[in-house]
Design a protein around this motif. Structure first.
Motif, PDB file in Angstrom:
ATOM      1  N   VAL A  21      10.706   1.808  17.780  1.00  0.00           N
ATOM      2  CA  VAL A  21       9.665   2.014  18.783  1.00  0.00           C
ATOM      3  C   VAL A  21       9.949   3.335  19.496  1.00  0.00           C
ATOM      4  N   SER A  22       8.967   3.819  20.234  1.00  0.00           N
ATOM      5  CA  SER A  22       9.146   5.073  20.954  1.00  0.00           C
ATOM      6  C   SER A  22      10.028   4.883  22.179  1.00  0.00           C
ATOM      7  N   TRP A  28       4.647  -0.748  11.266  1.00  0.00           N
ATOM      8  CA  TRP A  28       6.037  -1.115  11.549  1.00  0.00           C
ATOM      9  C   TRP A  28       6.547  -2.103  10.499  1.00  0.00           C
ATOM     10  N   GLU A  29       5.713  -3.090  10.157  1.00  0.00           N
ATOM     11  CA  GLU A  29       6.128  -4.089   9.177  1.00  0.00           C
ATOM     12  C   GLU A  29       6.255  -3.470   7.790  1.00  0.00           C
ATOM     13  N   LYS A  30       5.404  -2.510   7.487  1.00  0.00           N
ATOM     14  CA  LYS A  30       5.505  -1.782   6.210  1.00  0.00           C
ATOM     15  C   LYS A  30       6.822  -1.002   6.159  1.00  0.00           C
ATOM     16  N   ASP A  31       7.175  -0.371   7.279  1.00  0.00           N
ATOM     17  CA  ASP A  31       8.445   0.356   7.357  1.00  0.00           C
ATOM     18  C   ASP A  31       9.623  -0.589   7.112  1.00  0.00           C
ATOM     19  N   LEU A  32       9.574  -1.770   7.741  1.00  0.00           N
ATOM     20  CA  LEU A  32      10.650  -2.750   7.572  1.00  0.00           C
ATOM     21  C   LEU A  32      10.764  -3.201   6.118  1.00  0.00           C
ATOM     22  N   LEU A  33       9.618  -3.459   5.500  1.00  0.00           N
ATOM     23  CA  LEU A  33       9.614  -3.934   4.124  1.00  0.00           C
ATOM     24  C   LEU A  33      10.162  -2.884   3.168  1.00  0.00           C
ATOM     25  N   GLU A  34       9.777  -1.626   3.394  1.00  0.00           N
ATOM     26  CA  GLU A  34      10.121  -0.572   2.450  1.00  0.00           C
ATOM     27  C   GLU A  34      11.487   0.057   2.709  1.00  0.00           C
ATOM     28  N   PHE A  94       6.167 -10.328  18.875  1.00  0.00           N
ATOM     29  CA  PHE A  94       6.604  -9.556  20.032  1.00  0.00           C
ATOM     30  C   PHE A  94       6.180  -8.097  19.895  1.00  0.00           C
ATOM     31  N   LEU A  95       6.331  -7.543  18.704  1.00  0.00           N
ATOM     32  CA  LEU A  95       5.932  -6.151  18.471  1.00  0.00           C
ATOM     33  C   LEU A  95       4.436  -5.951  18.716  1.00  0.00           C
ATOM     34  N   PHE A  96       3.647  -6.985  18.446  1.00  0.00           N
ATOM     35  CA  PHE A  96       2.204  -6.903  18.689  1.00  0.00           C
ATOM     36  C   PHE A  96       1.916  -6.600  20.157  1.00  0.00           C
ATOM     37  N   TYR A  97       2.698  -7.192  21.051  1.00  0.00           N
ATOM     38  CA  TYR A  97       2.492  -6.939  22.481  1.00  0.00           C
ATOM     39  C   TYR A  97       3.177  -5.648  22.924  1.00  0.00           C
ATOM     40  N   VAL A  98       4.286  -5.287  22.282  1.00  0.00           N
ATOM     41  CA  VAL A  98       4.898  -3.983  22.539  1.00  0.00           C
ATOM     42  C   VAL A  98       3.905  -2.874  22.192  1.00  0.00           C
ATOM     43  N   ARG A 116      -1.785  -8.117  12.230  1.00  0.00           N
ATOM     44  CA  ARG A 116      -1.899  -6.923  11.382  1.00  0.00           C
ATOM     45  C   ARG A 116      -3.328  -6.448  11.122  1.00  0.00           C
ATOM     46  N   SER A 117      -4.308  -7.214  11.566  1.00  0.00           N
ATOM     47  CA  SER A 117      -5.696  -6.828  11.293  1.00  0.00           C
ATOM     48  C   SER A 117      -6.615  -7.517  12.285  1.00  0.00           C
ATOM     49  N   ASP A 118      -7.922  -7.420  12.051  1.00  0.00           N
ATOM     50  CA  ASP A 118      -8.877  -8.078  12.939  1.00  0.00           C
ATOM     51  C   ASP A 118      -9.278  -9.460  12.424  1.00  0.00           C
ATOM     52  N   GLU A 119      -8.557  -9.991  11.437  1.00  0.00           N
ATOM     53  CA  GLU A 119      -8.817 -11.354  10.968  1.00  0.00           C
ATOM     54  C   GLU A 119      -8.729 -12.319  12.137  1.00  0.00           C
ATOM     55  N   CYS A 120      -9.718 -13.205  12.269  1.00  0.00           N
ATOM     56  CA  CYS A 120      -9.766 -14.134  13.398  1.00  0.00           C
ATOM     57  C   CYS A 120     -10.153 -15.521  12.886  1.00  0.00           C
TER      58      CYS A 120
END
Length: 500
Positions: free
Chosen positions: A358-359, A346-352, A331-335, A7-11
């Motif tokens: 997907v397109s 996408w995860e925000k949509d699922l939560l709310e 999986f969605l990350f690679y999609v 979800r971010s650039d956290e590494c």
């Protein structure tokens, strides 16, 4: 190899990801740069399962030396932990169909293949991170993960484990396995709710500043044994690689020949490991996601819409009774072509809203590699009966779902003539009521009576882990409201702190 959030650039380092399980932003850890096309049959031919596991894990757990990894793998996969020295033997049904048996570990489920190794990885990561807090593994289970995690972590120094399971959502044998668990560092509780309730709660615990601060003050660090943790997920890649090597060695396929894989799927970790094996070079054609009546994943692969706004069913394949598949985010990350912002939305949509999509182009692309299918309970029992009576092979209900989906694909001409492998996820004796019903045997309130009947008919001996279970006392019989899970966790934190 470092790991980044979906979800971010956290590494972070592999040891940090192993210890913490979930990224700070609620995302899941994935390799910063995925090792693609790094495996080939020529390099793997003649290798043992242990050597194949090292070939796979050397690309992910680079924080450990080769010798450290080999020692951990040797401790995890041996004749004390697995009843078959091949670890994952193949059973041939006919020339075009093989079954990879993933259930020869201590708890008779595929979860053993990762959870036999994970405690060693976690303990080594704790040492590497110079972490002196006690680890508390929090795990939600739909049946098999709980027992495998409990068995893997029982009496591991500096580590404790707490498992929640749905009170009416596991088989009688799975319930007995957890209720009778031994170990001085374990706690088990049923909840009045389903697996999604337990899983959602634990995710909130991991991201709650208040709860984490309380645990920290008590000298406790939360971690996870669910497949959201990289220590659970990446060891599973190894059995897809070993299956490919076995297929070639057995003459079922030739070197480099494409084969399909059907995976009974609930939380998406098992099939995701197959996807990762494909990315690493295993010539898998289609990954077929097999669902029961809780077919949110099968519908997604048909429509491109993931919609949790539907009825939840308690089925005869309980480990797949899931509507919120936690590994699906990876999986969605690679999609999304590794677009973290898109995944976060996408995860925000699922939560709310309980829904994301997907397109059309994204759906077309992912369907080149994935397909879905489902069957209901009546079909599942019919498949168990058919395969036993026609081939003398007894399937557990989850594997029967995969087999039934494969039969439907074959009838529709969708298998394209490729060899197919079904990933058999559990021993059939973990589900005696379903097996008895499928084989028209008498039902009983005592699951061991049913197993005796099944054994007398099939000639399949009762596996030692279940035979040993029969006379053990029940230790954990609590059932709590899902709203009380936080209180239960904090109470266990207090108990851990009191030991010191």
């Amino acid at each position: 190899m470092n790991f980044r959030s979906t979800r971010s650039d956290e590494c972070v380092s592999p040891s940090y990801a192993l210890l913490h399980g979930l990224a700070a932003d609620g995302g899941l850890y994935v390799p910063e740069s995925f090792p693609e096309k790094v495996l080939s049959y020529k390099e793997l031919a003649g290798k043992s399962y242990q050597e194949i596991a090292e070939a796979v894990l050397s690309h992910f757990f680079t924080n450990f030396t080769a010798e450290e990894r080999k020692q951990m793998i040797a401790s995890a996969y041996n004749d004390m932990t697995f009843r078959d020295d091949r670890i994952v033997p193949l059973h041939s049904i006919d020339t075009d169909l093989s079954i990879a048996e993933l259930f020869h570990g201590r708890t008779l489920a595929f979860k053993d293949l990762a959870l036999s190794l994970f405690p060693y990885l976690l303990t080594a990561a704790k040492k590497q991170e110079k972490e002196d807090r006690d680890i508390l593994i929090l795990t939600a289970t739909s049946g098999d993960t709980g027992k495998a995690a409990l068995e893997g972590f029982k009496d591991v120094a500096g580590t404790n484990i707490m498992v929640f399971y749905p009170s009416e959502g596991v088989s009688p044998m799975q319930k007995q396995q957890m209720q009778k668990q031994e170990g001085n560092n374990v706690k088990v509780s049923a909840i009045y709710g389903n697996f999604d309730d337990a899983q959602s709660f634990l995710k909130r615990v991991f991201t709650s500043a208040e709860v984490n601060a309380y645990a920290n003050d008590k000298g406790v660090l939360f971690s996870s044994a669910n497949s959201i943790n990289i220590g659970r997920l990446f060891p599973q890649v190894a059995y897809y690689v070993s299956t490919y090597v076995s297929l070639v060695d057995n003459g079922a396929i030739s070197e480099g020949e494409t084969f399909d894989v059907i995976v009974p799927t609930g939380n998406f970790g098992n099939i995701l490991a197959g996807y990762f094996a494909k990315k690493m070079g295993v010539p898998i054609g289609k990954l077929i996601c097999a669902s029961n009546q809780n077919k949110v994943l099968a519908d997604f692969f048909e429509t491109g819409v993931y919609d949790m706004n539907r009825d939840f069913y308690t089925t005869s394949s309980p480990s797949m009774d899931i509507l919120l598949s936690s590994n699906f985010e990876r999986f969605l990350f690679y999609v999304a072509k590794e677009d973290a912002a898109k995944v976060a939305q996408w995860e925000k949509d699922l939560l709310e809203t309980g829904k994301m999509s997907v397109s059309a182009d994204e759906l077309k692309t992912l369907r080149q590699e994935f397909e879905g299918g489902w069957i209901d309970d009546d079909e599942t029992k019919a498949v168990i009966n058919h395969v036993y009576n026609d081939f003398g092979y007894l399937l557990d209900p989850h594997t029967a779902v995969a087999y039934g989906v494969g039969m439907n694909r074959h009838r529709q001409g969708l298998d394209e003539g490729r060899h197919t492998v079904i990933m058999a996820t559990a021993h059939p004796y973990k589900f005696p009521p379903v097996i008895c019903e499928a084989l028209a045997l008498r039902q009983s309130d005592d699951p061991f009576d049913m197993l005796a009947d099944i054994s007398s008919v099939t000639g399949i001996a009762l596996p030692k882990p279940l035979a040993d279970l029969k006379d053990k006392p029940i230790r954990f019989s609590d059932s709590i409201d899902k709203e009380d899970m936080k209180k239960a966790v904090l109470s266990f934190v207090d108990a851990i702190a009191a030991k010191h």
